[in-house]
Design an enzyme around this catalytic site. Structure first.
Site, PDB file in Angstrom:
ATOM      1  N   ARG A   1       0.953   4.251  18.861  1.00 39.17           N
ATOM      2  CA  ARG A   1      -0.479   4.450  18.606  1.00 39.17           C
ATOM      3  C   ARG A   1      -1.343   3.775  19.670  1.00 39.17           C
ATOM      4  O   ARG A   1      -2.294   4.374  20.177  1.00 39.17           O
ATOM      5  CB  ARG A   1      -0.830   3.940  17.209  1.00 39.17           C
ATOM      6  CG  ARG A   1      -0.152   4.756  16.113  1.00 39.17           C
ATOM      7  CD  ARG A   1      -0.501   4.277  14.724  1.00 39.17           C
ATOM      8  NE  ARG A   1       0.278   5.002  13.720  1.00 39.17           N
ATOM      9  CZ  ARG A   1      -0.179   5.411  12.553  1.00 39.17           C
ATOM     10  NH1 ARG A   1      -1.424   5.160  12.209  1.00 39.17           N
ATOM     11  NH2 ARG A   1       0.597   6.051  11.710  1.00 39.17           N
TER      12      ARG A   1
ATOM     13  N   LYS B   1       0.823  -1.217   0.000  1.00 42.77           N
ATOM     14  CA  LYS B   1       0.000   0.000   0.000  1.00 42.77           C
ATOM     15  C   LYS B   1       0.858   1.269   0.000  1.00 42.77           C
ATOM     16  O   LYS B   1       0.345   2.348  -0.302  1.00 42.77           O
ATOM     17  CB  LYS B   1      -0.978   0.005   1.167  1.00 42.77           C
ATOM     18  CG  LYS B   1      -0.367   0.100   2.543  1.00 42.77           C
ATOM     19  CD  LYS B   1      -1.446   0.015   3.609  1.00 42.77           C
ATOM     20  CE  LYS B   1      -0.884   0.047   5.018  1.00 42.77           C
ATOM     21  NZ  LYS B   1      -0.243   1.327   5.356  1.00 42.77           N
ATOM     22  N   ASP B   2       2.151   1.144   0.336  1.00 44.68           N
ATOM     23  CA  ASP B   2       3.042   2.312   0.325  1.00 44.68           C
ATOM     24  C   ASP B   2       3.651   2.581  -1.050  1.00 44.68           C
ATOM     25  O   ASP B   2       4.246   3.641  -1.264  1.00 44.68           O
ATOM     26  CB  ASP B   2       4.187   2.125   1.330  1.00 44.68           C
ATOM     27  CG  ASP B   2       3.706   2.099   2.770  1.00 44.68           C
ATOM     28  OD1 ASP B   2       2.644   2.688   3.049  1.00 44.68           O
ATOM     29  OD2 ASP B   2       4.385   1.477   3.614  1.00 44.68           O
TER      30      ASP B   2
ATOM     31  N   ARG C   1      -8.387   8.317   4.500  1.00 42.72           N
ATOM     32  CA  ARG C   1      -9.340   7.295   4.037  1.00 42.72           C
ATOM     33  C   ARG C   1     -10.167   6.763   5.200  1.00 42.72           C
ATOM     34  O   ARG C   1     -11.398   6.635   5.115  1.00 42.72           O
ATOM     35  CB  ARG C   1      -8.554   6.140   3.385  1.00 42.72           C
ATOM     36  CG  ARG C   1      -9.383   4.880   3.138  1.00 42.72           C
ATOM     37  CD  ARG C   1      -8.493   3.710   2.720  1.00 42.72           C
ATOM     38  NE  ARG C   1      -7.514   3.356   3.732  1.00 42.72           N
ATOM     39  CZ  ARG C   1      -7.755   2.587   4.779  1.00 42.72           C
ATOM     40  NH1 ARG C   1      -8.962   2.081   4.985  1.00 42.72           N
ATOM     41  NH2 ARG C   1      -6.795   2.309   5.654  1.00 42.72           N
ATOM     42  N   ARG C   2      -9.493   6.436   6.298  1.00 41.90           N
ATOM     43  CA  ARG C   2     -10.208   5.931   7.469  1.00 41.90           C
ATOM     44  C   ARG C   2     -11.096   7.015   8.057  1.00 41.90           C
ATOM     45  O   ARG C   2     -12.234   6.753   8.458  1.00 41.90           O
ATOM     46  CB  ARG C   2      -9.209   5.430   8.508  1.00 41.90           C
ATOM     47  CG  ARG C   2      -8.509   4.137   8.115  1.00 41.90           C
ATOM     48  CD  ARG C   2      -7.386   3.806   9.070  1.00 41.90           C
ATOM     49  NE  ARG C   2      -6.770   2.514   8.762  1.00 41.90           N
ATOM     50  CZ  ARG C   2      -5.514   2.189   9.054  1.00 41.90           C
ATOM     51  NH1 ARG C   2      -4.727   3.084   9.651  1.00 41.90           N
ATOM     52  NH2 ARG C   2      -5.028   1.005   8.733  1.00 41.90           N
TER      53      ARG C   2
ATOM     54  N   CYS D   1      -1.060   7.551  -2.331  1.00 42.87           N
ATOM     55  CA  CYS D   1      -1.407   6.572  -1.294  1.00 42.87           C
ATOM     56  C   CYS D   1      -1.868   7.204   0.009  1.00 42.87           C
ATOM     57  O   CYS D   1      -2.265   6.493   0.925  1.00 42.87           O
ATOM     58  CB  CYS D   1      -0.231   5.627  -1.043  1.00 42.87           C
ATOM     59  SG  CYS D   1       1.254   6.437  -0.423  1.00 42.87           S
TER      60      CYS D   1
ATOM     61  N   ARG E   1       0.461  10.011  14.275  1.00 40.11           N
ATOM     62  CA  ARG E   1       1.560   9.321  13.599  1.00 40.11           C
ATOM     63  C   ARG E   1       2.205   8.388  14.613  1.00 40.11           C
ATOM     64  O   ARG E   1       1.907   8.423  15.790  1.00 40.11           O
ATOM     65  CB  ARG E   1       2.625  10.328  13.107  1.00 40.11           C
ATOM     66  CG  ARG E   1       2.304  11.119  11.859  1.00 40.11           C
ATOM     67  CD  ARG E   1       2.305  10.304  10.591  1.00 40.11           C
ATOM     68  NE  ARG E   1       3.445   9.435  10.412  1.00 40.11           N
ATOM     69  CZ  ARG E   1       4.602   9.786   9.840  1.00 40.11           C
ATOM     70  NH1 ARG E   1       4.790  11.005   9.425  1.00 40.11           N
ATOM     71  NH2 ARG E   1       5.560   8.906   9.668  1.00 40.11           N
TER      72      ARG E   1
END
Length: 331
Positions: free
Chosen positions: A168, A87-88, A140-141, A255, A162
């Site tokens: 997190r 995805k990166d 997106r989330r 992305c 981040r």
């Protein structure tokens, strides 16, 4: 080749980011390559711009920030191959590098790690008496969570964050946030799936294009290594993520844009499935507007077919106004 001869071969150098997750992912690939070749494989840790910058991904461009340094090392001959989170990867593949293998995909879903083990519907219920603070670094989330909350009468505030997995989850443990959203694949790969509070349905939050999949890259000129690594490729995963990334490219989005996509096989009572379903979503980060569509076509049997499926859905989404909903656009 004798065992002694194998042991005297030069070790293959695998370029990887330094994070715990990246090292775990690369370690799995290294083990597989050792089994295939009988050669030693050593991990070469490389720091990328995305690892050292404390800015949010959308601010630093998103596309390629975790990839460029690894690709530079490949082109300079400092490493023989590299492992990326797919995805990166930017959707344009350099001619000098081969995407030699995309192994079988892990769980592509997003997950919630929340205080008190609460699922989202309880965490953000009006009865809680306060707005649930949900951390994520992904537009997106944010777009999909805010839309879902609005549609179901939930009270949430999405907070940009981040950091690595420990950082997190630490926001929740320390009480700074009520929950964070992470990728299931990452937690599974580092053995921390037990901390997941809830798997978010793809009907609620579509994952990032290519989420849960790895990309193994090497110099295109090293045909022998390309052929060896290709043995780790999973054709179904490659077809699915190619369709997803084709949609992303056709939307001219990077992305870190608020685009979700997932290609999968529709449920079937038998194993003779001939169709692939591709779903896509793009929306404003506040969730006020979403364009969400899907299409179903024959299971792609070539790169061209997979690309065509993604472009078809992107065209429909653009016709519904998707272009006006994306913050970052590819240059």
């Amino acid at each position: 080749m004798t065992e002694r001869a194998q042991s005297t071969q030069r070790a293959l150098r695998l370029g990887t980011r330094r994070s715990k997750l990246a090292m775990a992912q690369s370690g799995h690939v290294a083990d597989a390559v050792r089994r295939l070749t009988g050669r030693p494989v050593e991990l070469v840790e490389i720091t990328t711009y995305g690892d050292v910058s404390r800015e949010h991904l959308a601010q630093i461009g998103g596309t390629g920030v975790f990839v460029t340094a690894l690709r530079d090392a490949l082109l300079a001959g400092e490493v023989d191959f590299a492992v990326h989170s797919l995805k990166d990867l930017p959707t344009t593949q350099p001619d000098e590098l081969a995407l030699a293998a995309i192994p079988r995909r892990e769980d592509p879903r997003d997950v919630l790690v929340a205080r008190d083990g609460l699922p989202l519907a309880e965490l953000a219920a009006p009865a809680q008496g306060r707005v649930a603070r949900v951390g994520t670094g992904s537009p997106r989330r944010m777009a999909q969570l805010n839309a879902y909350a609005r549609d179901h009468g939930l009270r949430i505030e999405t907070v940009p964050i981040r950091g690595n997995v420990d950082t997190r989850i630490g926001f929740v443990r320390d009480g700074e946030l009520d929950a964070v959203v992470l990728a299931a694949a990452g937690l599974n790969r580092i053995g921390r799936s037990g901390e997941i509070t809830e798997y978010l349905s793809v009907d609620t939050v579509l994952p990032a294009p290519g989420q849960g999949a790895l990309a193994i890259e090497c110099p295109a000129a090293d045909e022998e290594l390309v052929a060896v690594l290709a043995r780790l490729d999973d054709p179904h995963t490659r077809a699915a993520v190619t369709a997803e990334r084709s949609l992303l490219a056709a939307l001219e989005a990077g992305c870190s844009a608020p685009v979700g996509a997932l290609a999968d096989l529709p449920p079937s009572g038998d194993h003779d499935v001939h169709e692939m379903r591709l779903r896509g979503v793009v929306g404003t980060t506040d969730g006020s507007t979403l364009v969400q569509l899907s299409t179903t076509g024959p299971v792609p049997t070539s790169h061209h077919d997979a690309v065509a499926l993604g472009r078809e859905l992107a065209s429909e989404m653009l016709a519904k106004g998707a272009a006006g909903l994306m913050g970052e656009r590819a240059l």
